[in-house]
Design an enzyme around this catalytic site. Structure first.
Site, PDB file in Angstrom:
ATOM      1  N   ASN A   1      43.213  32.687  37.009  1.00 57.46           N
ATOM      2  CA  ASN A   1      42.786  33.773  36.126  1.00 57.46           C
ATOM      3  C   ASN A   1      42.598  33.311  34.680  1.00 57.46           C
ATOM      4  O   ASN A   1      42.605  34.125  33.759  1.00 57.46           O
ATOM      5  CB  ASN A   1      43.780  34.934  36.187  1.00 57.46           C
ATOM      6  CG  ASN A   1      43.652  35.721  37.471  1.00 57.46           C
ATOM      7  OD1 ASN A   1      42.621  35.660  38.137  1.00 57.46           O
ATOM      8  ND2 ASN A   1      44.693  36.452  37.832  1.00 57.46           N
TER       9      ASN A   1
ATOM     10  N   VAL B   1      31.426  37.537  42.489  1.00 59.31           N
ATOM     11  CA  VAL B   1      31.010  37.636  41.088  1.00 59.31           C
ATOM     12  C   VAL B   1      29.601  37.067  40.956  1.00 59.31           C
ATOM     13  O   VAL B   1      29.336  35.942  41.387  1.00 59.31           O
ATOM     14  CB  VAL B   1      31.980  36.886  40.150  1.00 59.31           C
ATOM     15  CG1 VAL B   1      31.506  36.990  38.703  1.00 59.31           C
ATOM     16  CG2 VAL B   1      33.390  37.452  40.284  1.00 59.31           C
TER      17      VAL B   1
ATOM     18  N   ASP C   1      49.512  39.285  36.425  1.00 63.99           N
ATOM     19  CA  ASP C   1      49.024  38.273  37.357  1.00 63.99           C
ATOM     20  C   ASP C   1      48.475  37.053  36.614  1.00 63.99           C
ATOM     21  O   ASP C   1      47.368  36.574  36.904  1.00 63.99           O
ATOM     22  CB  ASP C   1      47.950  38.873  38.268  1.00 63.99           C
ATOM     23  CG  ASP C   1      47.701  38.030  39.529  1.00 63.99           C
ATOM     24  OD1 ASP C   1      48.588  37.219  39.885  1.00 63.99           O
ATOM     25  OD2 ASP C   1      46.633  38.182  40.147  1.00 63.99           O
TER      26      ASP C   1
ATOM     27  N   PRO D   1      46.744  30.081  37.006  1.00 61.15           N
ATOM     28  CA  PRO D   1      45.605  29.211  36.660  1.00 61.15           C
ATOM     29  C   PRO D   1      44.258  29.773  37.084  1.00 61.15           C
ATOM     30  O   PRO D   1      43.259  29.599  36.382  1.00 61.15           O
ATOM     31  CB  PRO D   1      45.941  27.913  37.402  1.00 61.15           C
ATOM     32  CG  PRO D   1      47.429  27.893  37.490  1.00 61.15           C
ATOM     33  CD  PRO D   1      47.821  29.327  37.688  1.00 61.15           C
TER      34      PRO D   1
END
Length: 419
Positions: A115, A4, A110, A113
């Site tokens: 995410n 990212v 899903d 934590p």
């Protein structure tokens, strides 16, 4: 499988996050590209202040890239030492976003934590809809691989059921549980298959540090998906826990009483019974006559002594409140239970007390929705401040976790009295 980047949108003059999938021409490259497109398509349908927005899907040098909202934040997984009420406030924000996703026909699949992003001011946002499923979509993976992270899966999903909104509720509960207890409800295991078997069995470790969040947490983590709250209800109960109001999970439905079948009488027995009743009535008429003066006399005209006619004692008054004890989630050395207190009268109950006897070796270690004392096996619970009044026909809940030295899980009989 990806990286990212913090990037600059030059046209709109804003910072954005770009998730770049690093595919290398391997067999799963086509699936990874399809996953990126799906995440963009699904997350792009959702606009909520507690969900990371996806703006666009582009391709760079053959690599698919998601252009997303940039949020200066850190993962919830990195936030340690959060108190139950702080975590409940975070959970309420996530539940709000997930409720909106469910309303739009999107299942996250899903929730964990890693995410969840948390800003310095405590704002929480759910991210990574990469394995999400929307109505009308085809299967999430072409190979049929289980989607989601094993440690946070609902038991029914680990057993092979399709993930749905109810399994998202469980995963949210597992996320909050892990942040409080230091590990997910079913523990951790380097062997994913072994962990899946443990999750599928549904025997979790009881929460020990959840405080006023315990009741809400156990409700979210109920092993029966039909007994869990909806995500909208989860938002309400987590908001209540954030305000310091403990919540007791609803008790399972009281079993229907099985009444004995009515006795069948033969026609001859019925006729004989009617004849006997007629003879008794005739005996009374013959044996007792009333004279012209109104004096009661016997059948031969002799006065009968004055007697008082016995009257039956009035039936005992029905209790103003009743209570039922029900066992919910269980684990090797204990279980979760709830007592439902119901007002059976036509007036408000303005205070109540419960008493029951616990089985030997069973001891309450955490109780919410009331104030308890336990002397040996004798338990007394009185109302809390917020549920002191119960309207006619309404009910209140008391929840608890119990340590048990044996495997018996029999529900004791609970007596309720108005104070």
């Amino acid at each position: 499988m990806g990286i990212v980047w913090l990037a600059r949108d030059q046209r709109l003059d804003r910072d954005v996050a770009v998730k770049q999938l690093l595919i290398d021409g391997s067999a799963w490259a086509q699936e990874a590209t399809a996953r990126a497109m799906r995440e963009g398509r699904i997350a792009g349908r959702l606009r909520h202040p507690n969900a990371i927005a996806v703006y666009d899907v582009v391709e760079h040098q053959g690599w698919p890239c998601l252009v997303m909202e940039y949020l200066p934040s850190e993962s919830l997984a990195n936030r340690v030492g959060l108190r139950p009420r702080q975590l409940a406030a975070i959970g309420a924000q996530l539940a709000s976003a997930l409720a909106a996703a469910h309303e739009a026909g999107i299942v996250h699949r899903d929730v964990k934590p890693d995410n969840v992003l948390i800003t310095p001011d405590g704002t929480a946002k759910i991210t990574d809809f990469g394995v999400s499923r929307a109505k009308g979509d085809t299967s999430v993976t072409a190979t049929g691989i289980l989607a989601g992270t094993p440690a946070y899966l609902a038991p029914e999903v680990a057993r092979g059921a399709e993930a749905d909104s109810r399994s998202d509720v469980f995963s949210l509960g597992a996320t909050l549980y892990a942040m409080l207890e230091g590990e997910p409800p079913f523990g951790v295991d380097g062997n994913a298959i072994a962990l899946l078997h443990k999750v599928a069995k549904g025997t979790m470790n009881p929460p020990r540090r959840a405080g006023e969040l315990t009741g809400a947490l156990l409700w979210l983590l109920h092993r029966d998906p039909t007994a869990r709250p909806t995500m909208a209800q989860a938002e309400e109960i987590l908001a209540a826990a954030a305000d310091g109001r403990s919540v007791a999970p609803p008790s399972p439905k009281t079993p229907t009483l099985m009444l004995p079948a009515p006795r069948r009488f033969s026609r001859r027995a019925v006729v004989a019974g009617v004849s006997a009743a007629a003879l008794v009535a005739a005996g009374i008429v013959v044996g007792v006559l009333v004279s012209d003066s109104g004096e009661t006399t016997g059948s031969l005209g002799t006065p009968l002594p004055a007697t008082s006619v016995p009257t039956s004692a009035p039936p005992p008054a029905a209790p103003a409140c009743t209570a039922a004890f029900a066992v919910g989630n269980t684990w090797p050395d204990g279980y979760e239970a709830a007592v439902t207190v119901r007002n059976e009268s036509d007036q408000d109950v303005t205070g109540w007390e419960l008493t029951w006897t616990m089985p030997e070796g069973h001891e309450i270690n955490n109780l919410w929705g009331g104030k308890d004392t336990q002397d040996g096996t004798s338990v007394t619970v009185t109302n809390d401040d917020y549920n002191v009044t119960i309207a006619p026909g309404a009910s209140a809940e008391v929840g608890m976790t119990v340590d048990a030295s044996d495997e018996s899980r029999n529900a004791p009989t609970v007596e309720c009295r108005e104070q």
